[in-house]
Design an enzyme around this catalytic site. Sequence first.
Site, mmCIF file in Angstrom:
data_model
loop_
_atom_site.group_PDB
_atom_site.id
_atom_site.type_symbol
_atom_site.label_atom_id
_atom_site.label_comp_id
_atom_site.label_asym_id
_atom_site.label_seq_id
_atom_site.Cartn_x
_atom_site.Cartn_y
_atom_site.Cartn_z
ATOM 1 N N MET A 1 11.162 6.026 -6.764
ATOM 2 C CA MET A 1 9.946 6.206 -5.961
ATOM 3 C C MET A 1 9.863 5.124 -4.894
ATOM 4 O O MET A 1 10.193 3.965 -5.151
ATOM 5 C CB MET A 1 8.709 6.135 -6.847
ATOM 6 C CG MET A 1 8.580 7.327 -7.739
ATOM 7 S SD MET A 1 6.976 7.320 -8.555
ATOM 8 C CE MET A 1 7.188 8.748 -9.602
ATOM 9 N N GLY B 1 0.813 -1.216 0.000
ATOM 10 C CA GLY B 1 0.000 0.000 0.000
ATOM 11 C C GLY B 1 0.842 1.259 0.000
ATOM 12 O O GLY B 1 2.021 1.231 -0.354
ATOM 13 N N HIS C 1 4.059 1.702 -8.128
ATOM 14 C CA HIS C 1 3.076 0.624 -7.984
ATOM 15 C C HIS C 1 2.096 0.631 -9.162
ATOM 16 O O HIS C 1 1.748 -0.428 -9.695
ATOM 17 C CB HIS C 1 2.268 0.811 -6.701
ATOM 18 C CG HIS C 1 3.069 0.754 -5.432
ATOM 19 N ND1 HIS C 1 3.249 1.852 -4.621
ATOM 20 C CD2 HIS C 1 3.731 -0.256 -4.832
ATOM 21 C CE1 HIS C 1 3.975 1.513 -3.568
ATOM 22 N NE2 HIS C 1 4.291 0.241 -3.671
ATOM 23 N N LEU D 1 0.390 3.687 -2.081
ATOM 24 C CA LEU D 1 0.731 3.515 -3.493
ATOM 25 C C LEU D 1 1.243 4.799 -4.140
ATOM 26 O O LEU D 1 0.810 5.901 -3.807
ATOM 27 C CB LEU D 1 -0.498 3.014 -4.257
ATOM 28 C CG LEU D 1 -1.094 1.693 -3.744
ATOM 29 C CD1 LEU D 1 -2.312 1.307 -4.582
ATOM 30 C CD2 LEU D 1 -0.063 0.575 -3.737
ATOM 31 N N HIS D 2 2.165 4.625 -5.076
ATOM 32 C CA HIS D 2 2.692 5.728 -5.873
ATOM 33 C C HIS D 2 2.778 5.259 -7.322
ATOM 34 O O HIS D 2 2.381 4.122 -7.643
ATOM 35 C CB HIS D 2 4.058 6.189 -5.325
ATOM 36 C CG HIS D 2 5.045 5.069 -5.112
ATOM 37 N ND1 HIS D 2 5.529 4.312 -6.152
ATOM 38 C CD2 HIS D 2 5.595 4.560 -3.986
ATOM 39 C CE1 HIS D 2 6.366 3.410 -5.687
ATOM 40 N NE2 HIS D 2 6.418 3.525 -4.363
ATOM 41 N N VAL E 1 10.594 2.927 -11.360
ATOM 42 C CA VAL E 1 10.030 4.233 -11.723
ATOM 43 C C VAL E 1 10.657 5.281 -10.807
ATOM 44 O O VAL E 1 10.728 5.083 -9.584
ATOM 45 C CB VAL E 1 8.495 4.230 -11.579
ATOM 46 C CG1 VAL E 1 7.917 5.589 -11.926
ATOM 47 C CG2 VAL E 1 7.889 3.140 -12.449
ATOM 48 N N GLY F 1 8.551 -5.107 -8.725
ATOM 49 C CA GLY F 1 9.419 -4.035 -9.178
ATOM 50 C C GLY F 1 10.890 -4.410 -9.108
ATOM 51 O O GLY F 1 11.329 -5.055 -8.158
ATOM 52 N N GLN G 1 8.008 -9.364 7.888
ATOM 53 C CA GLN G 1 9.197 -8.926 7.151
ATOM 54 C C GLN G 1 9.835 -7.684 7.757
ATOM 55 O O GLN G 1 10.802 -7.162 7.218
ATOM 56 C CB GLN G 1 8.877 -8.724 5.668
ATOM 57 C CG GLN G 1 7.998 -7.540 5.355
ATOM 58 C CD GLN G 1 7.528 -7.568 3.915
ATOM 59 O OE1 GLN G 1 6.738 -8.406 3.503
ATOM 60 N NE2 GLN G 1 8.042 -6.657 3.103
HETATM 61 P P1 AMP Z 1 6.016 -2.253 -1.654
HETATM 62 O O1 AMP Z 1 4.620 -1.794 -1.494
HETATM 63 O O2 AMP Z 1 7.034 -1.205 -1.385
HETATM 64 O O3 AMP Z 1 6.288 -3.556 -0.979
HETATM 65 O O4 AMP Z 1 6.178 -2.557 -3.190
HETATM 66 C C1 AMP Z 1 5.257 -3.352 -3.891
HETATM 67 C C2 AMP Z 1 5.815 -3.654 -5.248
HETATM 68 O O5 AMP Z 1 6.021 -2.432 -5.949
HETATM 69 C C3 AMP Z 1 7.172 -4.378 -5.193
HETATM 70 O O6 AMP Z 1 7.228 -5.346 -6.211
HETATM 71 C C4 AMP Z 1 8.132 -3.254 -5.433
HETATM 72 O O7 AMP Z 1 9.356 -3.676 -6.001
HETATM 73 C C5 AMP Z 1 7.357 -2.398 -6.426
HETATM 74 N N1 AMP Z 1 7.863 -1.029 -6.426
HETATM 75 C C6 AMP Z 1 8.043 -0.208 -5.359
HETATM 76 N N2 AMP Z 1 8.588 0.953 -5.747
HETATM 77 C C7 AMP Z 1 8.767 0.869 -7.093
HETATM 78 C C8 AMP Z 1 9.295 1.744 -8.078
HETATM 79 N N3 AMP Z 1 9.771 2.942 -7.784
HETATM 80 N N4 AMP Z 1 9.323 1.320 -9.360
HETATM 81 C C9 AMP Z 1 8.858 0.092 -9.694
HETATM 82 N N5 AMP Z 1 8.327 -0.789 -8.812
HETATM 83 C C10 AMP Z 1 8.286 -0.401 -7.528
#
Ligand code: AMP
Length: 287
Positions: free
Chosen positions: A191, A31, A37, A33-34, A183, A150, A61
């Site tokens: 991000m 969550g 995501h 989100l940006h 991204v 990501g 984690q």
């Molecule tokens: P998180 O919510 O931070 O656990 O991320 C969820 C998913 O979004 C994971 O697969 C991350 O690698 C991916 N993600 C987070 N930030 C970025 C980004 N800047 N660019 C691409 N994917 C991202």
Amino acid sequence: MQTATTLDMLRKSVAALRGDGSNIALVPTMGALHEGHLTLMRAARDHCDHVVASIFVNPTQFGEGEDLDAYPRQLAEDSAMLEGEGVSLLWAPAPEAMYPGGPKDFATSISVSGVSAGFCGADRPGHFDGVATVVCKLFNQVQPDMAFFGEKDWQQLAVIRTMARDLDLIAPHVERIIGVPTVREADGLAMSSRNRYLSDSDRTAATTLPRAMKEAIARIENGEEAAPSLAALQDALLGAGFSSVDYAAMADAMSLAPLTKLADAPARLLVAARIGGTRLIDNMGIG
Ligand code: AMP
């Protein structure tokens, strides 16, 4: 967009989406989100008939003293963003739906040796066990045809691909677990939901991270050994106001084995560094 908060609701909703043979992509997130995501959601939608996004801040984690309690939670805002991206189903389990007796009562842990060992695995003991276990649960719960992650979390992607290969999850895992390029903000900073922890001055200083990484990569690609380029990268970060550098290393892009100089196989520059109490990670391809 439907929202499921219990396993029963999830199973019924996924079965309905599958309907006449539609395929399903899973995009796991925590969550807050940006655009990073949302880029994953778009990639997933390009490949599959339906996208299932999950939002779960997974306690197992996070280590002692990490930001589990402070981690941003904004389900209503996230939900609206996912709806805008054409996501079919949001899986937002309550903690009890994932860990019925609480995380401490949970007896099973998936540990992926090798790729989990160094870098973030060394700095955050148990982190990748928590990630692998929850992602395995998500794969079993949703049974997606493809899953999107990501490249921002390069080591995490390697851990998940290895787990999927070894446990026959979403087989054949190589084509079905998709890594999406990082991204970045206009100034180059990757991000991250954690960027919002940064003060204005730390946010400005944080742009040194991608800039210094590019400089190190240019030197290594010019034939220099990794060590002096990585030392210069570390100095640049500390000089800009970072309080410490957890690691700054060149590694084989697939095995994550550390490299001292560029060879024929694809390599990756991986960095984790702290600024104003926030730990930032980034990685870029070399060669
Ligand atoms: P998180 O919510 O931070 O656990 O991320 C969820 C998913 O979004 C994971 O697969 C991350 O690698 C991916 N993600 C987070 N930030 C970025 C980004 N800047 N660019 C691409 N994917 C991202």
